[in-house]
Design a protein around this motif. Structure first.
Motif, PDB file in Angstrom:
ATOM      1  N   ILE A   1     -16.209  -1.135 -13.178  1.00 42.30           N
ATOM      2  CA  ILE A   1     -14.811  -0.688 -13.079  1.00 42.30           C
ATOM      3  C   ILE A   1     -14.766   0.710 -12.491  1.00 42.30           C
ATOM      4  O   ILE A   1     -13.957   1.018 -11.610  1.00 42.30           O
ATOM      5  CB  ILE A   1     -14.131  -0.707 -14.459  1.00 42.30           C
ATOM      6  N   GLY A   2     -15.676   1.576 -12.999  1.00 44.46           N
ATOM      7  CA  GLY A   2     -15.712   2.935 -12.475  1.00 44.46           C
ATOM      8  C   GLY A   2     -16.016   2.953 -10.981  1.00 44.46           C
ATOM      9  O   GLY A   2     -15.376   3.656 -10.199  1.00 44.46           O
ATOM     10  N   ALA A   3     -17.008   2.128 -10.591  1.00 44.09           N
ATOM     11  CA  ALA A   3     -17.376   2.078  -9.173  1.00 44.09           C
ATOM     12  C   ALA A   3     -16.197   1.614  -8.323  1.00 44.09           C
ATOM     13  O   ALA A   3     -15.904   2.174  -7.272  1.00 44.09           O
ATOM     14  CB  ALA A   3     -18.569   1.145  -8.979  1.00 44.09           C
TER      15      ALA A   3
ATOM     16  N   ARG B   1      -4.740  11.315  -6.381  1.00 43.48           N
ATOM     17  CA  ARG B   1      -5.557  10.128  -6.650  1.00 43.48           C
ATOM     18  C   ARG B   1      -6.980  10.516  -6.971  1.00 43.48           C
ATOM     19  O   ARG B   1      -7.623   9.954  -7.845  1.00 43.48           O
ATOM     20  CB  ARG B   1      -5.561   9.215  -5.415  1.00 43.48           C
ATOM     21  N   ARG B   2      -7.466  11.501  -6.232  1.00 39.00           N
ATOM     22  CA  ARG B   2      -8.863  11.893  -6.460  1.00 39.00           C
ATOM     23  C   ARG B   2      -9.019  12.531  -7.826  1.00 39.00           C
ATOM     24  O   ARG B   2     -10.001  12.284  -8.521  1.00 39.00           O
ATOM     25  CB  ARG B   2      -9.307  12.859  -5.374  1.00 39.00           C
TER      26      ARG B   2
ATOM     27  N   LEU C   1     -12.993   8.416 -14.182  1.00 36.23           N
ATOM     28  CA  LEU C   1     -14.437   8.238 -14.170  1.00 36.23           C
ATOM     29  C   LEU C   1     -15.072   8.906 -15.384  1.00 36.23           C
ATOM     30  O   LEU C   1     -16.000   8.352 -15.994  1.00 36.23           O
ATOM     31  CB  LEU C   1     -15.037   8.833 -12.890  1.00 36.23           C
TER      32      LEU C   1
ATOM     33  N   PHE D   1       0.863   2.069  -7.384  1.00 34.55           N
ATOM     34  CA  PHE D   1      -0.540   1.684  -7.552  1.00 34.55           C
ATOM     35  C   PHE D   1      -0.930   0.494  -6.690  1.00 34.55           C
ATOM     36  O   PHE D   1      -1.980  -0.091  -6.888  1.00 34.55           O
ATOM     37  CB  PHE D   1      -0.867   1.374  -9.030  1.00 34.55           C
ATOM     38  N   GLY D   2      -0.054   0.187  -5.723  1.00 37.95           N
ATOM     39  CA  GLY D   2      -0.392  -0.905  -4.821  1.00 37.95           C
ATOM     40  C   GLY D   2      -1.668  -0.607  -4.081  1.00 37.95           C
ATOM     41  O   GLY D   2      -2.509  -1.489  -3.874  1.00 37.95           O
ATOM     42  N   TRP D   3      -1.826   0.640  -3.650  1.00 38.45           N
ATOM     43  CA  TRP D   3      -3.044   1.046  -2.953  1.00 38.45           C
ATOM     44  C   TRP D   3      -4.267   0.745  -3.800  1.00 38.45           C
ATOM     45  O   TRP D   3      -5.301   0.298  -3.292  1.00 38.45           O
ATOM     46  CB  TRP D   3      -3.000   2.544  -2.610  1.00 38.45           C
TER      47      TRP D   3
ATOM     48  N   LEU E   1      -8.908   9.847 -10.249  1.00 36.74           N
ATOM     49  CA  LEU E   1     -10.195   9.155 -10.250  1.00 36.74           C
ATOM     50  C   LEU E   1     -11.213   9.923 -11.065  1.00 36.74           C
ATOM     51  O   LEU E   1     -11.911   9.356 -11.913  1.00 36.74           O
ATOM     52  CB  LEU E   1     -10.703   8.997  -8.811  1.00 36.74           C
TER      53      LEU E   1
ATOM     54  N   ILE F   1      -4.617  -1.529  -6.384  1.00 41.95           N
ATOM     55  CA  ILE F   1      -4.853  -2.962  -6.559  1.00 41.95           C
ATOM     56  C   ILE F   1      -5.430  -3.554  -5.285  1.00 41.95           C
ATOM     57  O   ILE F   1      -6.385  -4.338  -5.317  1.00 41.95           O
ATOM     58  CB  ILE F   1      -3.546  -3.683  -6.947  1.00 41.95           C
TER      59      ILE F   1
ATOM     60  N   ALA G   1     -12.997   1.850  -9.021  1.00 42.37           N
ATOM     61  CA  ALA G   1     -11.966   2.891  -8.980  1.00 42.37           C
ATOM     62  C   ALA G   1     -12.354   3.965  -7.973  1.00 42.37           C
ATOM     63  O   ALA G   1     -11.523   4.420  -7.172  1.00 42.37           O
ATOM     64  CB  ALA G   1     -11.778   3.496 -10.366  1.00 42.37           C
ATOM     65  N   ALA G   2     -13.665   4.352  -7.997  1.00 41.04           N
ATOM     66  CA  ALA G   2     -14.123   5.386  -7.070  1.00 41.04           C
ATOM     67  C   ALA G   2     -13.989   4.916  -5.632  1.00 41.04           C
ATOM     68  O   ALA G   2     -13.485   5.630  -4.762  1.00 41.04           O
ATOM     69  CB  ALA G   2     -15.571   5.744  -7.380  1.00 41.04           C
TER      70      ALA G   2
ATOM     71  N   VAL H   1       0.817  -1.212   0.000  1.00 44.69           N
ATOM     72  CA  VAL H   1       0.000   0.000   0.000  1.00 44.69           C
ATOM     73  C   VAL H   1       0.852   1.263   0.000  1.00 44.69           C
ATOM     74  O   VAL H   1       0.418   2.313  -0.474  1.00 44.69           O
ATOM     75  CB  VAL H   1      -0.948  -0.042   1.229  1.00 44.69           C
TER      76      VAL H   1
ATOM     77  N   PHE I   1       2.677  -1.564 -11.288  1.00 46.59           N
ATOM     78  CA  PHE I   1       2.574  -2.388 -10.078  1.00 46.59           C
ATOM     79  C   PHE I   1       3.592  -3.509 -10.102  1.00 46.59           C
ATOM     80  O   PHE I   1       4.278  -3.767  -9.107  1.00 46.59           O
ATOM     81  CB  PHE I   1       1.150  -2.947  -9.978  1.00 46.59           C
TER      82      PHE I   1
ATOM     83  N   PRO J   1     -10.470   4.152   0.678  1.00 40.39           N
ATOM     84  CA  PRO J   1      -9.429   3.112   0.623  1.00 40.39           C
ATOM     85  C   PRO J   1      -9.570   2.136   1.798  1.00 40.39           C
ATOM     86  O   PRO J   1      -9.980   2.526   2.885  1.00 40.39           O
ATOM     87  CB  PRO J   1      -8.123   3.893   0.721  1.00 40.39           C
TER      88      PRO J   1
ATOM     89  N   ALA K   1     -10.362   4.934  -4.516  1.00 40.92           N
ATOM     90  CA  ALA K   1      -9.738   6.245  -4.313  1.00 40.92           C
ATOM     91  C   ALA K   1     -10.388   7.013  -3.166  1.00 40.92           C
ATOM     92  O   ALA K   1      -9.704   7.729  -2.440  1.00 40.92           O
ATOM     93  CB  ALA K   1      -9.801   7.064  -5.597  1.00 40.92           C
ATOM     94  N   LEU K   2     -11.710   6.864  -3.002  1.00 42.28           N
ATOM     95  CA  LEU K   2     -12.403   7.666  -1.998  1.00 42.28           C
ATOM     96  C   LEU K   2     -12.533   6.961  -0.658  1.00 42.28           C
ATOM     97  O   LEU K   2     -12.548   7.593   0.378  1.00 42.28           O
ATOM     98  CB  LEU K   2     -13.801   8.039  -2.511  1.00 42.28           C
TER      99      LEU K   2
ATOM    100  N   ILE L   1     -14.501   6.617 -18.170  1.00 42.29           N
ATOM    101  CA  ILE L   1     -15.276   5.386 -18.030  1.00 42.29           C
ATOM    102  C   ILE L   1     -16.738   5.644 -18.354  1.00 42.29           C
ATOM    103  O   ILE L   1     -17.386   4.880 -19.090  1.00 42.29           O
ATOM    104  CB  ILE L   1     -15.111   4.826 -16.593  1.00 42.29           C
TER     105      ILE L   1
END
Lengths: 353, 172, 436
Positions: free
Chosen positions: A246-248, C402-403, C410, A81-83, C406, A85, A250-251, A76, B61, A257, A254-255, C413
């Motif tokens: 995928i979008g969900a 990150r935001r 988004l 980008f570990g966070w 995102l 994945i 990603a959100a 993380v 990664f 974690p 990021a929001l 996407i």
């Protein structure tokens, strides 16, 4: 060399022509409840997200009590980008189980488990148990305090089952207590045993679905119902859903974690307000409400056996619902509604309490 | 409405304009071809971009990061030529401080630098050739044993190895 | 486990047999008993006094845990007399040397007869000191006793007379955890101490102190109690010029810094008790930064006034300390913010501890009373704290990145989903046109 030559080459050697023919023929009924048809594919998509992110995490994760927590912390903080994945993996697990529940209940209420689709249902229930097994085993792997105690309580409950309980507990824990041995064992289940079994059963499940085609709910005329082609119509719509998923993810990553927590300490006392993941919560809450003794039986044992019975009922559902017994059909539907309400209400109580 | 094959063959040959029997629908479809190509182009680009957006993080990664592993069990505490004889230095071991000492006889030793009395950070005293804690005058010898003052327990000793110029300290 | 009827009969038979076999041992036991009794020395003191009531039988009761008794010493070893005689007059014959209840003024010599005899004490405990009597004579108690005061503490006041326990025995009145209470039993008793011109609040004050908390709450036996500063046998308040030495037994750095400081000379001239001037003697509280500087709770303003260099130095030092504390607070806050937002900052938080260490060091360096020395310690600390702040800022920036990432993803996407939807519409329109 163009697409046509490649196609002919592959068809000659592995017969993709026949597979493609089947795929092209597949049709999806279009009616009021068609929306529920998407959830099976969504679950499969989220499962493949799990496999992908899981393989990536495997490149850095270390399954021993001394190093597991630190390796997740490493992923993380240090890995690029570990966070992302890691959080995607944790969130997708929850989303997958949610869509799995929706898929199961929609099949239930649309009565798609009836002849000739009994085995599809049975394989599906197996997949439910496998998914829950994935969730339970994967939850321990970051080796934080919450996971440690959740595993302790969960395996303790399993141990209460009469006769097979204690041996099962020792098998799950790799000993009497939750230790590094448990972690290693759960890791083995999570990345090897369960994936192997699940792949086989998903294969069977999908094959059966293709074989029998999509069912229609009662009240829809199977002969007259409008149908849309799987390729490209339904598949494109599926794709929209997957892209939005995928979008969900990603959100969420990021929001919100996924927390690292504190490293597990076998000698520390359980943190206050401990509770399992949401998909176990209704069972956990039920056990909390059951009185300590029912007649002369241990309350907890009665509760667990009741849930076991429930699971068994779920398994043999297609063999209980006979089309020639219409009253039974209504009873089953009503029981289904009660079960859904029960699960929702107890989960909410579990969160409030 | 023209049959499928006829329309298609016309479109392939680009001879739509020559066809006298055009209906609205055919016209619509003909116009739609340009739109369709545009849509396909956008779609292809969109998919491509999404695939890149998925695979770029994955590639980053799987590329090993600068620090190659969670340095918890062993750490590079310093360089031999930077540590004088009969001196000590504090280094970070995971999330706890450690003390690395090169004794008067040249031997390398490493201990946890957390005093066992009240957690202050200890230091090396070259004159006494001992480890001491400034807070309440705790004393430890070069085996980490508590030999004076309030500390109730010895200091945890670490294993010291050298790799070229580097001093590697690991948990015992 | 169930027993079958056959088993039960066997068990009954076996127990009957063993009972008979046991009877054979009775004569053997009787012989041993007689031998033991006659081998034990006759002790007429115990025989009579154990049958008496109240205080007279107390010595016998207390002797059970007594350290002297455990080593084979008994009544006559201290009180002399003859314990082989049953007759009271013969056993307690003063002409033959019997010492009854010694007077307080006689006690030091009474105990010292053995305890000051190195040859004798070696037999029992070679490491035990043998100068208690001599030390006692230098103490306030000892001097007052010699001048005729029979109320002061003597050996038995603290150690007890019978039932004396080793000092590392938790039941001993002079075990580390019990010392303060033992001293306080006289010194805290206003009635008892009314003729002496010393305060009575030492025990009460001590109980509120940080040392008492360490000793009683944290069970840290290295924390000081009365005897660690006042001495045990040579008990006396430390001289004004030796306070720093006494405190410096543990607080070495602070004491050393103080003693190489102009304040030491000045305090000596002013007849002021070094450490205790600022920190008090018995009710020592954890020091706070408020003691520095020129505020209400400042210790410096007890002597320094506006205009003198000490006042200015105090102000400077307080400002530097406050700056450090504020910096650590800010860094901690931003790191917590980043952590709550989900960023991993445990390493940065750990490194902030170095700054906290510098603060601890600074609070020791205060005893140089030199703003320059203080800044030398606080400088690196501030640098570390600022690094932590920067790390927190970096984490928040990464979060923001990150935001933004995102939001961008988004957008694409959703765009893609929309495009696919358009494609679906387009495909189906074409299919409809073709009559599919």
């Amino acid at each position: 060399m163009n697409a046509e030559t490649v196609r002919l080459w592959l068809d000659d050697r592995i017969g993709i022509g026949s597979i493609a023919a089947v795929a092209r023929k597949k049709e999806i009924p279009v009616h009021r409840h068609s929306i529920w048809y998407y959830f099976g594919g969504m679950t499969l998509f989220l499962f493949s997200v799990q496999v992908g992110t899981g393989i990536l995490l495997l490149l850095y994760y270390r399954p021993s009590a001394e190093t597991a927590f630190e390796s997740v912390q490493f992923i993380v903080t240090e890995v690029k980008f570990g966070w992302l994945i890691r959080s995607v993996h944790s969130w997708s697990a929850n989303l997958m189980i949610a869509t799995l529940f929706i898929h199961m209940f929609s099949v239930f209420f649309m009565k798609a488990y009836r002849r000739p689709r009994e085995m599809t249902w049975v394989s599906g229930v197996l997949l439910l148990f496998l998914a829950v097994g994935f969730g339970f085993s994967g939850y321990l792997l970051p080796w934080n305090k919450l996971a440690f105690f959740a595993t302790k309580v969960g395996t303790e409950i399993a141990g209460v089952i009469p006769l097979v309980g204690r041996p099962m507990l020792r098998f799950l824990r790799g000993g009497e207590d939750v230790t590094g041995a448990t972690l290693t064992r759960f890791f083995g289940f999570h990345v090897a045993v369960l994936p192997a079994i699940t792949t086989a059963i998903i294969g069977a499940h999908l094959m059966l679905v293709q074989m029998h085609g999509m069912s229609v709910p009662p009240g829809v005329d199977n002969e007259k119902v409008k149908r849309m082609k799987f390729i490209p119509n339904f598949l494109l719509r599926d794709l929209i859903g997957w892209v939005l998923a995928i979008g969900a993810l990603a959100a969420l990553a990021a929001l919100f974690p996924w927390e690292l927590g504190e490293k597990a300490d076998a000698f520390a006392s359980a943190p206050a307000g401990i509770r399992p993941e949401w998909y176990f919560l209704f069972m956990f809450q039920t056990l909390k409400f059951i009185p300590a003794k029912i007649l002369f039986f241990d309350g907890e044992v009665v509760g667990i056996l009741a849930f076991g019975l429930g699971g068994l009922m779920l398994f043999i559902l297609p063999f209980l619902d006979k089309p020639d017994k219409p009253r039974r059909k209504t009873v089953i539907t009503v029981i289904g509604v009660i079960v859904v309400i029960y699960i929702v209400v107890l989960t909410i109580i579990g969160y409030l309490g | 409405m023209k049959t499928e094959s006829h329309q298609d063959s016309l479109e392939q040959k680009g001879e739509c304009a020559q066809c006298p029997n055009r209906t609205h629908a055919a016209e619509a479809e003909h116009d739609g071809k340009g739109r369709r190509r545009f849509l396909n182009y956008l779609l292809g680009t969109g998919f491509g971009a999404t695939l890149i957006a998925i695979f770029y993080p994955i590639i980053r990664f799987i590329t090993p990061p600068m620090i190659i592993e969670a340095t918890q069990n062993s750490v590079t505490a310093g360089k031999i030529n930077e540590l004088a004889v009969n001196s000590g230095k504090i280094f970070k071991f995971g999330n706890k401080p450690g003390i690395l000492i090169r004794s008067a006889s040249g031997e390398l030793k490493a201990f946890s630098a957390v005093c066992t009395h009240l957690d202050c950070i200890v230091q090396y005293e070259p004159e006494k050739k001992q480890i001491s804690c400034a807070c309440h005058n705790g004393q430890y010898n070069l085996s980490g044993q508590n030999i004076g003052g309030p500390p109730p327990r010895p200091l945890e000793e670490f294993v010291v190895n050298t790799r070229g110029e580097e001093i590697i300290v690991s948990k015992a | 486990m169930e027993t079958t009827p056959v088993n039960q009969k066997n068990i009954a038979a076996a127990s009957t047999r063993s009972r008979f076999r046991a009877l054979k041992l009775v004569p053997l036991f009787a012989l041993l008993l007689f031998a033991t009794v006659s081998a034990q020395k006759k002790n007429s003191c115990v025989e009579c006094h154990s049958q008496m009531e109240g205080a007279l039988s107390e010595p016998v009761r207390l002797s059970k845990g007594d350290v002297h008794d455990a080593r084979g010493l008994s009544c006559v070893d201290c009180h002399r007399g003859d314990s082989t005689k049953d007759d009271m007059a013969a056993a307690m014959d003063r002409r033959k040397g019997f010492v009854g209840k010694p007077k307080p003024s006689e006690l030091p010599a009474f105990c010292g007869r053995c305890h000051s005899n190195a040859e004798f004490m070696k037999i029992f405990n070679p490491r035990l000191r043998v100068d208690q009597e001599r030390e006692y004579s230098t103490s306030v108690h000892g001097k007052l006793l010699k001048s005729g005061d029979q109320n002061v503490a003597t050996c038995v006041s603290c150690h007890g007379n019978h039932g004396v326990r080793a000092i590392n025995d938790p039941l001993s009145k002079v075990y580390a955890l019990n010392v303060a209470e033992t001293c306080g039993s006289c010194h805290g008793n206003r009635e008892y101490m009314k003729n002496y011109n010393i305060p009575n609040d030492q025990f009460d004050k001590y109980k509120t102190s940080v040392h008492a908390k360490a000793l009683y709450d944290k069970q840290d036996l290295s924390a000081p109690t009365c005897n660690d500063c006042h001495g045990n046998h040579g008990a006396a308040p430390p001289g004004l010029a030796s306070v720093a030495n006494v405190c410096g037994q543990c607080h070495v750095r602070q004491a050393t810094l103080f003693q190489s400081n102009p304040h030491k000379t000045v305090f000596g001239l002013m007849k002021v008790g070094e450490c205790i001037q600022c920190h008090s003697n018995h009710g020592i509280m954890p020091p706070s930064d408020e003691m520095l500087g020129v505020g209400e709770k400042s210790a410096c303003t007890q002597c320094h006034g506006d205009g003198d260099s000490g006042f200015a130095a105090a102000q400077r030092m307080k400002t530097s300390m406050d700056e450090m504390v504020a910096s650590i607070g800010r860094s901690n806050d931003i790191l917590n913010r980043a952590e709550r937002a989900g960023m991993e900052v445990s390493k940065a938080k750990f490194e902030l501890n170095e700054a906290r260490d510098a603060l601890t060091q600074a609070r020791v360096t205060v005893h140089t009373f030199s703003p320059d020395e203080l800044d030398k310690v606080l400088g690196p600390g501030l640098a570390t704290s600022n690094k932590g702040y920067a790390a927190g800022g970096d984490a928040l920036a990464e979060l923001s990145f990150r935001r933004k990432g995102l939001a961008g993803s988004l957008f694409f996407i959703l765009l893609l989903a929309g495009l696919i939807y358009l494609k679906v519409r387009e495909v189906e329109k074409r299919q409809a046109l073709r009559g599919q």
